[in-house]
Design an enzyme around this catalytic site. Structure first.
Site, mmCIF file in Angstrom:
data_model
loop_
_atom_site.group_PDB
_atom_site.id
_atom_site.type_symbol
_atom_site.label_atom_id
_atom_site.label_comp_id
_atom_site.label_asym_id
_atom_site.label_seq_id
_atom_site.Cartn_x
_atom_site.Cartn_y
_atom_site.Cartn_z
ATOM 1 N N LYS A 83 0.854 -1.194 0.000
ATOM 2 C CA LYS A 83 0.000 0.000 0.000
ATOM 3 C C LYS A 83 0.883 1.234 0.000
ATOM 4 O O LYS A 83 1.778 1.359 0.861
ATOM 5 C CB LYS A 83 -0.876 -0.039 1.251
ATOM 6 C CG LYS A 83 -2.197 0.679 1.151
ATOM 7 C CD LYS A 83 -3.028 0.356 2.398
ATOM 8 C CE LYS A 83 -4.361 1.044 2.382
ATOM 9 N NZ LYS A 83 -5.074 0.853 3.663
HETATM 10 O O1 G3P Z 1 -7.804 1.686 5.541
HETATM 11 C C1 G3P Z 1 -8.163 2.916 5.024
HETATM 12 C C2 G3P Z 1 -9.528 3.422 5.418
HETATM 13 O O2 G3P Z 1 -10.485 2.420 5.281
HETATM 14 C C3 G3P Z 1 -9.573 4.180 6.707
HETATM 15 O O3 G3P Z 1 -10.882 4.398 7.172
HETATM 16 O O4 G3P Z 1 -12.485 5.052 8.923
HETATM 17 O O5 G3P Z 1 -10.052 5.589 9.208
HETATM 18 O O6 G3P Z 1 -11.443 6.810 7.551
HETATM 19 P P1 G3P Z 1 -11.220 5.532 8.276
#
Ligand code: G3P
Length: 216
Positions: A83
């Site tokens: 990633k």
């Molecule tokens: O892994 C990346 C993403 O899904 C992060 O989500 O909830 O931290 O905005 P969030």
């Protein structure tokens, strides 16, 4: 639509993998920190729990540093997906790694133009952050719509991996738009199974079954 779970909690991953519905896992530095585990060790364990791609994120900001970290990460298992952030160096790294046959997930995508660049860099997956887009006064689902249109216009093979999913309606709308993959926290995936009328129906059927006095 493929289902990935967005967590580094191996108990949750094992539990969801047992349903047979889990196609992969995404992690990020915040999720690794939340797990309290060693990055390489927990990533190795996750890779053994699922057959599909497991995203492991680099933390270097420069191309050379990203390549060095990717070398370490891709040795963990054949299903590791590197990633990288959507930056110039991230896309340089993406181009190099996918050219060598390594899966790459380009993360922190907040515009359709960024998604276009990631596709041109040969990304395996592009991760638009729907929830964080919404949090900042934009419509995250509009972003997915624009990306779908652009990728279809040019038949890009990059898979749209809808990320930062906060609730089941995000999942539903992404499926309607045609996102290839969604990654959600374990709690959101578990919510997808639930419906009050399913629970009520089971309750009614069991009550009537008890009245028959039969057993199986
Ligand atoms: O892994 C990346 C993403 O899904 C992060 O989500 O909830 O931290 O905005 P969030």
């Amino acid at each position: 639509m493929k289902f990935f779970v967005d967590t580094a909690d191996t108990a949750d991953i094992a539990d969801l993998a047992a349903t047979g519905l889990l196609d992969g896992v995404t992690t990020n530095p915040s999720l690794i920190a939340k797990s309290g585990r060693d990055f390489l060790e927990v990533t190795r364990e996750i890779c053994a729990l699922v057959d599909g791609p497991v995203s492991a994120e680099v933390v270097a900001l420069d191309h050379e540093g990203m390549m060095r970290e990717a070398e370490i990460l891709r040795k963990i298992a054949s299903n590791v997906c590197i990633k990288v952030p959507l930056t110039v160096d991230g896309l340089k790294t993406c181009k190099k790694l996918t050219g060598d046959g390594t899966m790459v997930n380009v993360t922190l995508c907040f515009s359709a133009n960024q998604a276009l660049l990631a596709a041109k860099a040969g990304a395996t997956f592009i991760s638009p952050f729907i929830g964080r887009h919404d949090d900042n006064g934009f419509d995250g689902l509009d972003l997915i719509r624009d990306m779908r249109l652009i990728y279809d216009n040019y038949a890009f093979g990059t898979e749209i991996l809808a990320a930062s999913i906060r609730h089941p309606v995000h999942v539903l709308e992404c499926a309607k738009i045609g996102a290839d993959v969604m990654t959600a926290p374990p709690a959101v995936i578990r919510q997808l199974f639930k419906h009050v009328l399913t629970d009520k129906g089971i309750e009614g059927f069991l009550a009537d079954w008890a009245k028959t006095g039969q057993s199986l």
